[in-house]
Design a protein around this motif. Structure first.
Motif, mmCIF file in Angstrom:
data_model
loop_
_atom_site.group_PDB
_atom_site.id
_atom_site.type_symbol
_atom_site.label_atom_id
_atom_site.label_comp_id
_atom_site.label_asym_id
_atom_site.label_seq_id
_atom_site.Cartn_x
_atom_site.Cartn_y
_atom_site.Cartn_z
ATOM 1 N N ALA A 107 -42.425 32.769 -7.757
ATOM 2 C CA ALA A 107 -41.309 32.283 -8.573
ATOM 3 C C ALA A 107 -40.425 33.428 -9.056
ATOM 4 C CB ALA A 107 -41.854 31.488 -9.764
ATOM 5 N N ILE A 108 -41.036 34.563 -9.392
ATOM 6 C CA ILE A 108 -40.258 35.717 -9.836
ATOM 7 C C ILE A 108 -39.425 36.269 -8.687
ATOM 8 C CG2 ILE A 108 -40.532 38.149 -10.482
ATOM 9 C CD1 ILE A 108 -42.681 37.306 -12.434
ATOM 10 N N VAL A 109 -39.994 36.328 -7.485
ATOM 11 C CA VAL A 109 -39.233 36.814 -6.328
ATOM 12 C C VAL A 109 -38.045 35.899 -6.052
ATOM 13 C CG1 VAL A 109 -39.342 37.255 -3.844
ATOM 14 C CG2 VAL A 109 -41.223 37.996 -5.327
ATOM 15 N N ARG A 110 -38.244 34.600 -6.152
ATOM 16 C CA ARG A 110 -37.124 33.670 -5.945
ATOM 17 C C ARG A 110 -36.050 33.865 -6.996
ATOM 18 N NH1 ARG A 110 -41.435 30.003 -4.754
ATOM 19 N NH2 ARG A 110 -41.339 29.213 -6.899
ATOM 20 N N LEU A 111 -36.458 34.113 -8.241
ATOM 21 C CA LEU A 111 -35.485 34.337 -9.314
ATOM 22 C C LEU A 111 -34.674 35.594 -9.062
ATOM 23 C CD1 LEU A 111 -34.357 33.677 -12.172
ATOM 24 C CD2 LEU A 111 -36.255 35.041 -13.106
ATOM 25 N N VAL A 112 -35.342 36.698 -8.718
ATOM 26 C CA VAL A 112 -34.640 37.956 -8.461
ATOM 27 C C VAL A 112 -33.726 37.829 -7.252
ATOM 28 C CG1 VAL A 112 -34.958 40.386 -7.848
ATOM 29 C CG2 VAL A 112 -36.439 39.336 -9.564
ATOM 30 N N PRO A 118 -28.492 37.114 -3.276
ATOM 31 C CA PRO A 118 -28.351 35.749 -2.716
ATOM 32 C C PRO A 118 -28.082 35.737 -1.217
ATOM 33 C CG PRO A 118 -26.380 36.370 -3.942
ATOM 34 C CD PRO A 118 -27.389 37.461 -4.188
ATOM 35 N N ALA A 119 -27.498 36.819 -0.682
ATOM 36 C CA ALA A 119 -27.161 36.843 0.747
ATOM 37 C C ALA A 119 -28.257 37.463 1.610
ATOM 38 C CB ALA A 119 -25.847 37.602 0.966
ATOM 39 N N LEU A 120 -29.379 37.859 1.005
ATOM 40 C CA LEU A 120 -30.446 38.507 1.769
ATOM 41 C C LEU A 120 -31.174 37.468 2.611
ATOM 42 C CD1 LEU A 120 -31.680 41.347 2.080
ATOM 43 C CD2 LEU A 120 -33.382 40.700 0.356
ATOM 44 N N GLU A 121 -31.194 37.697 3.911
ATOM 45 C CA GLU A 121 -31.790 36.735 4.838
ATOM 46 C C GLU A 121 -33.307 36.692 4.677
ATOM 47 O OE1 GLU A 121 -32.293 36.028 9.677
ATOM 48 O OE2 GLU A 121 -31.120 37.715 8.894
ATOM 49 N N ALA A 181 -43.042 39.178 1.470
ATOM 50 C CA ALA A 181 -43.568 38.224 2.438
ATOM 51 C C ALA A 181 -42.510 37.248 2.928
ATOM 52 C CB ALA A 181 -44.740 37.448 1.824
ATOM 53 N N VAL A 182 -41.589 36.846 2.065
ATOM 54 C CA VAL A 182 -40.604 35.828 2.431
ATOM 55 C C VAL A 182 -39.382 36.446 3.086
ATOM 56 C CG1 VAL A 182 -39.072 34.041 1.528
ATOM 57 C CG2 VAL A 182 -41.406 34.235 0.659
ATOM 58 N N HIS A 183 -38.857 37.536 2.532
ATOM 59 C CA HIS A 183 -37.563 38.052 2.968
ATOM 60 C C HIS A 183 -37.660 39.042 4.120
ATOM 61 C CE1 HIS A 183 -36.544 36.409 -1.000
ATOM 62 N NE2 HIS A 183 -35.315 36.316 -0.551
ATOM 63 N N ALA A 184 -38.733 39.784 4.241
ATOM 64 C CA ALA A 184 -38.838 40.814 5.274
ATOM 65 C C ALA A 184 -39.643 40.301 6.457
ATOM 66 C CB ALA A 184 -39.487 42.072 4.713
ATOM 67 N N ALA A 251 -40.422 43.576 -7.230
ATOM 68 C CA ALA A 251 -39.440 42.719 -6.560
ATOM 69 C C ALA A 251 -38.072 43.382 -6.514
ATOM 70 C CB ALA A 251 -39.361 41.368 -7.268
ATOM 71 N N HIS A 252 -37.620 43.935 -7.638
ATOM 72 C CA HIS A 252 -36.317 44.614 -7.662
ATOM 73 C C HIS A 252 -36.312 45.815 -6.725
ATOM 74 C CE1 HIS A 252 -33.912 42.535 -10.676
ATOM 75 N NE2 HIS A 252 -34.999 42.384 -11.412
#
Length: 289
Positions: A107-112, A118-121, A181-184, A251-252
């Motif tokens: 949830a914290i990763v989604r918030l950050v 917002p444009a990070l694939e 895990a989600v973005h990379a 996360a940041h």
């Protein structure tokens, strides 16, 4: 260092976000309630059992005589509660870390990501089972390391060094995987962990030192048995806030590093269209055979 400090101050600011504060209450309800129930029904029995074991040990008789000789015989009354607390703290920390990893960190990763990237694939380079396996495996290794190193805690400098190092390694291993895990992709995650290994380890050790701060509350609860249930809940919440800050910091840092990696590599090459062979339709006047 600039990226570390920038991520640090952003993590501090995000700790005041209402969503983060609400997320910190979930581990508090689960672990705090469990610790309060176990402490309410098992505290006296655990302290009595440890006290009986200490008094029946022939190896500790010289130490008790020396304490009586120097006028510190009252310390014998607090030794058993302190040992029970010392054994309970790692269990509580591990439970909080697992709950934060499985529920709070995503949830914290989604918030950050939503507020800053917002444009990070999202390339989904880590599966859920891999994250769970990493968390459980690293936690077991950390628990074994804590158990093996306990005799060294009797040496005053090492008791302030070894636990933060072990918790720092655990925080680095678990959070480095979870925040990416989600973005990379898997290749990007390995590249980032290789290029930023030492900054991430340093951040993990710093977070491990912060996780030692709530231990003061545990020591106080051992001395003030009347307020022990309340102080246990407070200490669990402090552990949760420390791990929430750690998730925000990682996360940041990791998402900013991922964004920089993709900016240096440039956008993915567009697929070159392959020309299709031309087909000539038969003329209108052509007769069928």
């Amino acid at each position: 260092m600039t990226l570390i400090l920038d991520s640090f101050w952003r993590a501090v600011a995000y700790c005041l976000h209402p969503r983060v504060v609400l997320l910190s209450l979930a581990p508090l309800v689960v672990v705090g309630g469990l610790a309060a129930i176990v402490g309410w029904y098992g505290w006296e029995a655990a302290v009595s059992g440890v006290r009986d074991a200490l008094e029946s040990s022939s190896l500790l008789v010289p130490m008790f005589r020396w304490l009586d000789a120097v006028g510190a015989g009252g310390f014998r009354g607090v030794l058993a509660p302190l040992l029970v607390v010392a054994a309970a703290v790692p269990v509580v920390v591990v439970l909080v870390l697992l709950i934060v990893t499985l529920t709070m960190t995503p949830a914290i990763v989604r918030l950050v990501a939503a507020r800053r990237f917002p444009a990070l694939e999202r390339r989904h380079g880590g599966a859920l089972w891999q994250g769970v396996a990493t968390s459980v495996g690293c936690t077991l290794v950390a628990l074994v390391a804590l158990f093996v190193s306990m005799p060294l805690w009797l040496i005053p400098p090492l008791v302030l060094v070894l636990p933060p190092l072990i918790w720092g390694w655990l925080t680095y291993r678990v959070l480095s995987f979870d925040v990416l895990a989600v973005h990379a992709s898997a290749v990007e995650r390995r590249a980032l962990l290789s290029a930023h290994r030492w900054p991430l380890i340093g951040m993990g050790i710093a977070c491990g030192c912060l996780s030692a701060a709530p231990s003061i509350v545990w020591a106080t609860s051992a001395l003030a048995l009347v307020f022990a249930p309340i102080l246990i809940v407070v200490s669990v919440w402090l552990y949760t806030l420390v791990f929430a800050f750690s998730s925000l910091w990682f996360a940041h840092y990791a998402l900013a590093a991922l964004q920089g990696l993709r900016a240096r590599e440039g956008p993915p090459a567009a697929a070159v269209p392959v020309p299709m062979p031309l087909t000539h339709a038969p003329s209108a006047g052509a007769a069928a055979p």
